[in-house]
Design a protein around this motif. Structure first.
Motif, mmCIF file in Angstrom:
data_model
loop_
_atom_site.group_PDB
_atom_site.id
_atom_site.type_symbol
_atom_site.label_atom_id
_atom_site.label_comp_id
_atom_site.label_asym_id
_atom_site.label_seq_id
_atom_site.Cartn_x
_atom_site.Cartn_y
_atom_site.Cartn_z
ATOM 1 N N ARG A 1 47.586 14.650 14.115
ATOM 2 C CA ARG A 1 48.762 13.834 14.235
ATOM 3 C C ARG A 1 49.871 14.265 13.250
ATOM 4 N N ILE A 2 49.720 15.128 12.404
ATOM 5 C CA ILE A 2 50.467 15.612 11.257
ATOM 6 C C ILE A 2 50.354 17.106 11.078
ATOM 7 N N LEU B 1 54.571 1.055 11.953
ATOM 8 C CA LEU B 1 54.196 2.177 12.539
ATOM 9 C C LEU B 1 54.558 3.366 11.416
ATOM 10 N N ALA B 2 55.840 3.223 10.855
ATOM 11 C CA ALA B 2 56.173 4.088 9.746
ATOM 12 C C ALA B 2 55.314 4.140 8.442
ATOM 13 N N ARG C 1 52.121 3.009 8.612
ATOM 14 C CA ARG C 1 50.907 3.568 8.709
ATOM 15 C C ARG C 1 51.020 4.935 8.756
ATOM 16 N N THR C 2 52.144 5.495 9.456
ATOM 17 C CA THR C 2 51.977 7.279 9.266
ATOM 18 C C THR C 2 52.235 7.696 8.076
ATOM 19 N N ARG D 1 48.715 7.601 6.431
ATOM 20 C CA ARG D 1 47.923 8.948 7.147
ATOM 21 C C ARG D 1 48.478 10.150 6.458
ATOM 22 N N ARG D 2 49.774 10.314 6.123
ATOM 23 C CA ARG D 2 50.053 11.565 5.548
ATOM 24 C C ARG D 2 49.837 11.540 4.068
ATOM 25 N N ASP E 1 44.983 0.264 12.069
ATOM 26 C CA ASP E 1 45.003 1.756 12.463
ATOM 27 C C ASP E 1 43.933 2.031 13.016
ATOM 28 N N ARG F 1 43.539 5.093 14.192
ATOM 29 C CA ARG F 1 43.431 6.582 13.551
ATOM 30 C C ARG F 1 42.491 6.855 12.297
#
Length: 973
Positions: free
Chosen positions: A595-596, A637-638, A640-641, A644-645, A744, A746
């Motif tokens: 994803r990243i 969403l931002a 959660r991203t 993850r990052r 999430d 993921r």
């Protein structure tokens, strides 16, 4: 002319200039504006007018010829002195030369000048002819509009001129030889150009490095006229006389030093050897630096056929030398020694040897050539710039870096050329004199003032040094150099067996991935072909090479032709190796990379692998919420991203060893706080009728989260304008939305409410007053214990502050009864008996097993319940900080605390490592050796360290259990 007009032309000594220009035709005076040093040019022109006015007059009659003459005089006092002594040679400047002559033309010119002359007369004739051609070349060089663009052509012309001089000198030596003429004629002597002479990149005044090779000949095919032994004897005399003709004192000054010290055994070795003798030495005795020197070897003069045989025979040894043990390190050390031996007062002005100088470029390129040239003939170039182009085309260096290196190399070479041309002296030092710097700036065309030139030079030095350090010390070089001879044969018949031998469990699948990565003619495929032999070896060092290669292929597919990714793998200090380590050691990382993928760039910088402070995370969260103020789902969403990052950043840092387990706990807690802060900001704002807060509990409250940990929390609210019923409904809506917005698939975020009052049977959210009433009336001992790690995390600060005050009343009682202490011990025993999964080995359970996390945490929490009221330092949500406080308060001996700390740390590390390895949460130390090996490698055990981890864990937790039983249960257990 007025003094102002003279100053505008560039004159510094205006008095002398005013007097001197009177002798120059008025229409020619403007040409001085285009001259490096107008004062010098005028002084030398007056000398020519005084000594040979008739020779000068034809030049002054032509504007272009005048400018040509003045440029030479202004750039080189050495050539000016030559022309004053030989004004008849001024004819060389009458006509503009449109192109440089080739090597054959130059050789013919010098040989014709020597003619039948012998001895010193021949020397002088050759030297005059050489300097005539040097003047012609300098004039062509100086009138080029872009000196940077022709510096390599000038260097090649200088090398051809030097070769012609050697040939002429050798002809003189043969003519004057006292050996029998037939034996002299039959003696073959090749002059091998080395260094800049061999690469055809000579300076205006360099030493010319050579090696002499002699051989006999058999012209009739029946009887050799001379043997190799006799040829060496005669050749030695010829070589000595050739060198004398070039640099021994005579009427005409010497040209340059002929340096034969690169020959076998250096100064102590024979000046001349046969080809077989040379080869025998290189095969048995030569050092690595000698092969580096031979990289530029070229048949330069004398018997070119013998010279070519020499070059062809030594080439295989040159291009296999990088496989020698510690070859790369020896080259790196040699460069460092060169720098270390520069006199201190010259370091800052060295163009050649100093940091950021020419040697940094040359050593870097030569090392890259020797390493990659083992298998790639395309990079086997002699000239520096040609080699740089080849390295870039073949993908061993980035095109941007190659262009930068090439530009900087030309810049430095042009400065070196102009400095040496000035007085025809061998020097590599930038002038310190302001007038000399001013002339250098004007003559080079690199800057308009001396200050601007020095500034540009300093920038160039910094750029060269930076790129040199990045490329010259790249770990990939040592790894490539150390590959076995067939290390690049990835598609050979033996490849599958070899992959299996180094640790790949599915070699056929690995070959499929390799083919996908390297097929085609794209730049990415070319670079991957260069990288993969080394990276495969690095993958093989990991716990799961197949996993690593698969993840790398996916990452490469995602990043495609991304420039920074390819550059990072090839050039960065350790990034490629780090990448192989994390990909072959962690499924968790592989999943997040999908994803990243751009996060791979962090592996290039230690700073990027460190946790970001909470203040930065919260500032980013606030900006995200503000940016998506009209779209809650997009904002979530931002958020959660971003989570993850940041978790991926921590995973990489933890695997690389940049983040300790204590730092990890805090950082993961901060990331959880950041996303909860953002999500709450999306669904709850001031003025919506209530105050709302999230209280961290358990490991989240203690800032001790690991990878895969749940986030234990409780929710609290307080009406702020709304009725009690409306406030409760509003709070429940917020809770529901928080769960939805943070969900999430993921990277799950499990918001666990199990520690709320009444546990799973209690309300998911309560008002502050409800908490107060409950704790005062119904609170059980386990709930007081749970509150020991309650920490205000997210929401309205006033509300959270009051909640913490309420919690303090419950968790830090003035005294605790014997019955309550007994209850804590009873519950702990019950947890051990009932909550441990069926069939789970108590010795291997990381959370509930003997001597594991729960033993340490329950022991510390009991101490807090008993003593925190009297010992304020125990009032902390952190297990380890509380344990330290207990030692300081003499509640626990330091030795016992050390055993408990060690058990807590190894269990916490192993628990996170289990998640990193499997991408799943697990609490039991595996018994499967492959799985245990994967965990062990993440915990920095060496290959085959599974047994070591197992032994360390069982021993550490056993010792901790003994402490726990003795101090928690007393003598009962």
């Amino acid at each position: 002319m007025t003094l102002t007009e003279l100053a505008r032309l560039g004159f510094a000594d205006l008095g002398a200039a005013g007097e001197g220009v009177a002798e120059v035709p008025a229409e020619r005076i403007g040409n001085f504006a285009h001259v490096a040093d107008p004062d010098q040019a005028l002084r030398l022109l007056r000398g020519l007018l005084d000594s040979a006015p008739d020779a000068v007059a034809p030049l002054l009659a032509d504007d272009a010829a005048t400018l040509r003459l003045l440029r030479v005089l202004g750039a080189s006092s050495g050539l000016g002195d030559f022309l004053i002594h030989h004004p008849e040679q001024l004819t060389v400047l009458r006509e503009r030369m449109t192109a440089l002559p080739d090597a054959g033309e130059i050789r013919a010119t010098l040989m014709a000048a020597v003619g039948d002359a012998q001895g010193e007369a021949g020397w002088n004739a050759m030297r005059v002819a050489y300097r005539r051609e040097l003047t012609r070349l300098a004039a062509w060089d100086l009138e080029q509009p872009e000196g940077l663009q022709v510096v390599d052509r000038v260097a090649a012309g200088l090398a051809d001129l030097a070769a012609a001089a050697l040939d002429a000198a050798l002809a003189l030596a043969r003519a004057a030889s006292r050996f029998p003429p037939d034996q002299v004629a039959a003696t073959r002597l090749a002059i091998i150009g080395m260094g800049k002479a061999g690469a055809r990149e000579l300076n205006y005044l360099s030493d010319v490095d050579v090696i002499f090779v002699a051989g006999g000949s058999d012209p009739d095919g029946d009887h050799p006229v001379v043997s190799d032994e006799r040829a060496v004897e005669i050749g030695t005399r010829l070589a000595m006389d050739t060198m004398r003709a070039i640099h021994e004192l005579a009427v005409e000054p010497p040209l340059w030093e002929v340096d034969a010290n690169l020959r076998p055994e250096g100064k102590d070795g024979a000046l001349v050897r046969s080809l077989d003798s040379h080869l025998a030495y290189y095969e048995r005795w030569a050092k690595s630096w000698e092969f580096q020197a031979l990289l530029k070897a070229r048949a330069m003069a004398g018997d070119l056929e013998l010279g070519e045989r020499y070059v062809d025979r030594v080439a295989p040894m040159v291009w296999s030398s990088a496989s020698r043990e510690n070859f790369v390190e020896s080259v790196q050390q040699m460069r460092e020694r060169v720098t270390a031996h520069i006199p201190p007062d010259e370091v800052d002005v060295q163009l050649k040897l100093g940091p950021g100088g020419l040697r940094d470029v040359e050593f870097t390129i030569q090392l890259l050539q020797l390493v990659h040239g083992q298998t790639d003939p395309e990079v086997r170039q002699r000239a520096t710039l040609d080699a740089l182009i080849a390295l870039a085309e073949r993908g061993y260096i980035g095109r941007v870096e190659a262009a930068e290196f090439g530009k900087d190399y030309r810049f430095l070479r042009l400065l070196e050329h102009r400095i040496q041309l000035s007085r025809l002296r061998r020097t590599h030092l930038m002038p310190r004199d302001p007038d000399a710097l001013r002339a250098l700036a004007r003559g080079s065309g690199l800057a308009t003032t001396s200050d601007a030139l020095v500034e540009a030079w300093q920038r160039t030095k910094h750029a060269v040094r930076s790129l040199h350090e990045r490329l010259f010390y790249r770990p990939l070089l040592s790894a490539v150099a150390g590959l076995p001879g067939d290390g690049f044969a990835l598609t050979s018949a033996q490849a599958e067996a070899r992959l299996a031998a180094i640790g790949f469990r599915d070699p056929r699948g690995a070959l499929h991935h390799i083919a996908a990565l390297t097929q085609g003619v794209s730049r990415r495929a070319q670079i991957q072909r260069n990288l993969l032999p080394v990276m495969l070896a690095w993958f093989a060092e990991g716990a799961d090479p197949d996993l690593g290669l698969l993840a790398f292929r996916r990452l490469s597919d995602d990043l495609g032709e991304t420039y920074w990714f390819l550059r990072m793998l090839r050039d960065s200090s350790g990034a490629a190796r780090r990448l192989t380590s994390v990909l072959s050691g962690s499924r968790f990382v592989g999943v997040l990379f999908e994803r990243i993928p751009e996060a791979a760039a962090w592996l290039e910088s230690d700073g990027e692998l460190r946790p970001r402070p909470l203040s930065e995370l919260l500032a980013e969260t606030a900006a995200t919420v503000a940016r998506h103020s009209g779209d809650v789902d997009a904002a979530a969403l931002a958020l959660r991203t971003a989570r993850r990052r940041e978790v991926l950043r921590l995973a990489l840092g933890a695997i690389i060893g940049m983040v300790t387990i204590e730092e990890l706990g805090v950082a993961l807690s901060d990331i959880t706080t950041a996303i909860l802060t953002g999500a709450l900001g999306l669904v709850h704002r001031w003025g919506d009728g209530i105050e709302f807060g999230i209280v961290a509990m358990g490991r989240y409250g203690g800032e001790e989260l690991g990878f895969g940990s749940d986030a234990d929390i409780v929710y609290v609210y307080r009406p702020a304008g709304a009725s009690d019923e409306e406030a409760q409904q509003r709070a429940e809506t917020i809770v529901k939305e928080l769960k939805r917005l943070t969900e999430d698939m993921r990277l799950p975020l499990d918001l666990d409410l199990g520690l709320r009052p009444e546990g799973k049977n209690g309300a998911v959210v309560r008002s502050l007053e409800s908490y107060r009433a409950y704790y005062r009336r119904w609170s059980l001992t386990w709930e007081a214990q749970a509150l020991l790690r309650a920490r205000a995390a997210v929401g309205d600060p006033d509300l959270l502050g009051v909640f913490e005050e309420l919690a303090d009343e419950v968790r830090y009682p003035a005294s605790i009864s014997v019955a309550d202490v007994r209850e804590v011990k009873r519950i702990k025993a019950r947890v051990e008996a009932e909550r441990l999964p069926q069939a789970a080995d108590p010795a291997r359970h990381l959370k509930l097993g003997r001597g594991s996390l729960s033993d340490v945490e329950w022991f510390v929490q009991l101490l807090q319940l008993q003593h925190a009221a009297a010992v304020p330092t125990l009032r902390t949500t952190s297990t380890l900080r509380a344990l330290d406080a207990a030692v300081a308060a003499e509640l626990v001996p330091a030795a016992d605390a050390a055993k408990l700390r060690a058990a807590w740390i190894i269990a916490s590390r192993a628990r996170s490592a289990m998640t990193l390895w499997t991408a799943k949460t697990a609490d039991v130390l595996p018994t499967d050796r492959q799985q245990l090996e994967g965990v062990a490698r993440l915990l920095e055990y060496p290959p085959g360290g599974a047994a070591g981890l197992e032994e360390d864990y069982l021993r550490t937790t056993r010792l901790a259990r003994h402490v726990f039983e003795r101090r928690f249960y007393g003598e009962r257990k």
